[in-house]
Enzyme design. Structure first.
Site, short mmCIF file in Angstrom:
data_model
loop_
_atom_site.label_atom_id
_atom_site.label_comp_id
_atom_site.label_asym_id
_atom_site.label_seq_id
_atom_site.Cartn_x
_atom_site.Cartn_y
_atom_site.Cartn_z
N HIS A 258 5.95 -5.24 9.25
CA HIS A 258 4.99 -6.26 8.81
C HIS A 258 4.97 -6.38 7.29
O HIS A 258 4.54 -7.41 6.76
CB HIS A 258 3.59 -5.99 9.38
CG HIS A 258 2.84 -4.84 8.81
ND1 HIS A 258 2.81 -3.60 9.41
CD2 HIS A 258 2.06 -4.72 7.71
CE1 HIS A 258 2.04 -2.79 8.71
NE2 HIS A 258 1.58 -3.45 7.67
N ASP B 285 7.47 -0.37 13.96
CA ASP B 285 7.04 -1.14 12.79
C ASP B 285 7.80 -0.68 11.54
O ASP B 285 7.27 0.05 10.70
CB ASP B 285 5.54 -0.97 12.61
CG ASP B 285 4.94 -2.03 11.69
OD1 ASP B 285 5.71 -2.72 11.01
OD2 ASP B 285 3.71 -2.16 11.67
N SER C 109 0.45 0.78 4.25
CA SER C 109 1.49 0.35 5.19
C SER C 109 2.87 0.60 4.58
O SER C 109 3.15 0.16 3.47
CB SER C 109 1.35 -1.12 5.52
OG SER C 109 0.18 -1.35 6.27
#
Length: 710
Positions: free
Chosen positions: A85, A222, A646
């Site tokens: 992402h 991810d 992240s």
């Protein structure tokens, strides 16, 4: 491993609590107490091996990625692992219906195939210096809050100008810590040639989508892979076909040895923003004037986009990154409010504030500045409520075309207007934008507080006088007449001034007038006072509890968090298999289960190639967990995490990469405002899942061979 005396351990744990996993600690400024806990829990690296400005250390493998995420360098040729992402915008920018890298994934089979990304950069941290005395020492006594912050801004700018920029790519910034009670100057080296190397198919990398976001158990892989490029001297350089892979000072080794319940884990990255010392009234304001508003407005917008994107591949690709970014904090806003309510965080804050008031009253001479803080904050937040609500509503309520026009109307223009148009309109569909414009305009007018004070009266008067109150007719007329709704014609315009009388510019000016009304309001000025009282409140709490370690709130500077690999031992907000809800890690069985048992859920759909591969289950033996014999997908730790983390590397006690952090859990969505020791979890993608997708699914051996795998 370093041995710690029992008495010292007891002292440390009494300071930081039995669950010593809260905290985003400033790397290079970790106290002896915290360092003792790190090593007692399983860290085997010395302080110099973890962080050093004198020689290579693990710190040198960590990057700030793009100004919005974190990443870790994993090869001597500058490969960077980050989240899928985090790389989503770059993947989307290279995708077309013919070459749909979002849907099918991407793998550059040779260096020449790696794709450049305009505007994407990474930062390596060089050093951080405490400049508190210089910054605050320049503020004279009696300065108003606005004067104080103007002086601080000016001094900070001068300090940054004094940095030695003779080295290529050097940049710096001054950051406030503890809401401005301390200031640090950080120096970085920036690399602007960052190329896309690998991305899994979206149905693997983003498996679960909005349904699973912020939830456990998770199965998405991810991750995405980029490479840093440099000039022939290994120095930063703008993109050039002559650039070469960057050779880092340090890169992380990868471990396939895994972990178990109770194993040490730490993350290194750039957490974006927390506000854990905020007052009870500040939290209430965040819930009502930020989260409630953001969720409501984005729900309107996302419902429009979702329907159109699912029926048109070109628009799906065009809006994929915008949709993902918007939906992430749409769900976050709802989850944070629910968690704050469930955990009674406001009640807890009020009790702490009561204790501060009682403590301050014991010595009014020495502690007088802390008396009456909460009463002042209560009055200030009540006074500013309409302005704060309208400010969020305004910032959330503009369509893409209107935002583009607003930026140019305010003078934030590109030197090359044609290039700016090309870049912006690459991801704008005019008919979709028109639907969004209409829906958000009507929604804004419906929800704006304070009567006409914060309304776009110019637009409203035009709708009433020319279109009989019919907003749809007004928007249709606007888009039929505006050159900003005709991209091909707009691309022929050389300067914004040529279209300054366009009806879309007129609409933008009406919207800008609302912003200036907000800026000119007394409540906007009072917000400066709120900031000062919030800072003072934090100072008082730290002074009252002077024996406790207080880490500064996250502000996108390099931080370390630590904890243990630990499953959820409470009732989770489960999606999917119940038997994995309280497991430490997930497996392909739950991945396939979600896909097979939810055929109508778009978020669980797999492309045929990915489904066939997962169903076959032929995963390389070296990637299987040695205890379960299964391929581990995602796992849990008790590490602290927030936005910006992240893509942070998750490391074992030897400093080897075991995963990439990508999410927190639903039960502890209060985490940005209140860390809960019992509930907080960090969700990471297991590095063995990453390697298997690259190796077994995509046969990306050339990338696997770059890694140092232990």
């Amino acid at each position: 491993m370093r041995k710690i005396a029992l008495s010292l351990l007891i002292s440390c744990f009494s300071v930081l609590g039995i669950h010593a996993d809260e905290g985003m600690w400033v790397v290079g400024n970790i106290s002896a107490k915290v360092d003792s806990i790190l090593h007692s829990m399983g860290l085997e690296l010395t302080a110099d091996e973890l962080y050093s400005t004198e020689h290579p250390s693990l710190n040198n493998a960590i990057v700030q990625f793009g100004g919005f995420c974190s990443g870790v360098v994993v090869s001597p040729d500058g490969l960077v692992f980050t989240n899928h992402h985090c790389g989503f915008g770059s993947i989307q920018s290279h995708s077309t219906p013919k070459h749909d890298y979002l849907k099918n994934g991407f793998f550059a089979k040779k260096f020449e195939d790696e794709l450049p990304n305009e505007g994407l950069f990474v930062l390596f941290h060089i050093k951080t210096v405490d400049v508190t005395d210089i910054v605050l020492g320049a503020v004279p006594q009696g300065a108003s809050d606005q004067q104080k912050y103007a002086i601080i801004d000016s001094v900070s700018t001068r300090l940054m100008q004094m940095v030695d920029y003779s080295g290529k790519g050097i940049e710096s910034e001054v950051n406030p810590f503890y809401r401005g009670s301390k200031y640090f100057l950080s120096v970085y080296q920036r690399y602007d040639d960052v190329r896309l190397v690998y991305a899994p198919p979206q149905s693997i990398g983003k498996f679960g989508g909005d349904t699973d976001n912020w939830m456990w158990p998770r199965q998405c892989c991810d991750f995405s892979v980029f490479r840093i490029y440099a000039d022939k001297n290994n120095d930063p350089a703008e993109y050039s076909k002559d650039n070469q892979p960057y050779h880092p000072m340090q890169y992380a080794h990868v471990s396939t040895q895994g972990y178990q319940d109770g194993s040490y884990a730490m993350t290194l990255g750039y957490p974006g923003s927390t506000d854990r010392y905020l007052s009870s009234y500040g939290i209430e304001s965040t819930m009502r004037t930020t989260n409630d508003v953001r969720y409501q407005v984005r729900d309107v917008k996302l419902n429009i986009l979702r329907e159109i994107m699912r029926n048109d591949d070109a628009i799906r690709i065009m809006y994929a990154s915008k949709y993902a970014s918007s939906s992430n904090y749409w769900k976050f806003s709802l989850g944070q409010n629910q968690a704050l309510d469930n955990l009674k965080v406001i009640d807890e804050k009020q009790q702490l504030e009561k204790e501060l008031a009682e403590w301050a009253a014991q010595d009014t001479v020495a502690r007088g500045k802390y008396i009456g803080i909460t009463d002042s904050l209560k009055a200030l937040y009540a006074e500013c409520y309409p302005m704060l609500y309208a400010r969020t509503l305004w910032s959330e309520s503009n369509s893409d075309i209107l935002n583009f026009v607003i930026r140019n109307s305010l003078g934030r223009r590109s030197d090359d207007f044609q290039k700016a148009v090309e870049k912006a309109y690459k991801d704008i569909d005019v008919e979709t934008d028109k639907k969004v414009f209409l829906a958000l305009l009507q929604n804004y007018i419906k929800h704006a507080p304070n009567g006409d004070k914060y309304l776009p009266t110019g637009i409203i008067n035009k709708v009433d006088s020319l279109f009989g109150g019919n907003y749809e007719a007004y928007v249709n007329d606007l888009y039929s007449k505006s050159i900003f709704a005709r991209p091909d014609d707009l691309k022929k315009v050389h300067d914004f001034d040529e279209v300054a009388k366009d009806p879309m510019v007129e609409a933008a000016m009406d919207v800008i007038d609302v912003y200036f009304a907000l800026r000119k309001s007394n409540e906007w000025e009072r917000a400066w006072v709120i900031e000062e009282y919030e800072r003072l409140l934090g100072d008082g709490i730290r002074e009252m509890n002077h024996d406790k370690e207080y880490y500064p709130d996250a502000n996108f500077t390099l931080r370390l968090s630590y904890g243990l690999c630990k499953p959820i031992d409470f009732a989770p907000g489960t999606t999917g298999l119940k038997e994995e809800a309280t497991s430490l890690m997930t497996t392909p069985r739950s991945f396939l289960n979600k896909h097979e048992q939810n055929p109508d859920n778009y978020d669980y759909r797999l492309i045929p190639e990915a489904y066939k591969w997962m169903k076959k289950g032929k995963f390389s033996k070296q990637y299987l967990d040695k205890n379960t014999g299964e391929l581990p997908l995602c796992f849990l730790t008790t590490n602290d995490i927030t936005g910006g983390n992240s893509g942070s590397g998750m490391f074992d006690g030897k400093g080897r990469l075991i995963g990439l952090a990508f999410d927190g859990n639903w039960e502890a969505m209060s985490g940005d405002l209140k860390f809960d020791n019992a509930l907080q979890r960090c969700i990471g993608v297991d590095i063995r899942w990453v390697l298997s997708v690259m190796d077994d699914y995509s046969h990306a051996k050339r990338l696997i061979n770059e890694l140092t795998i232990e």
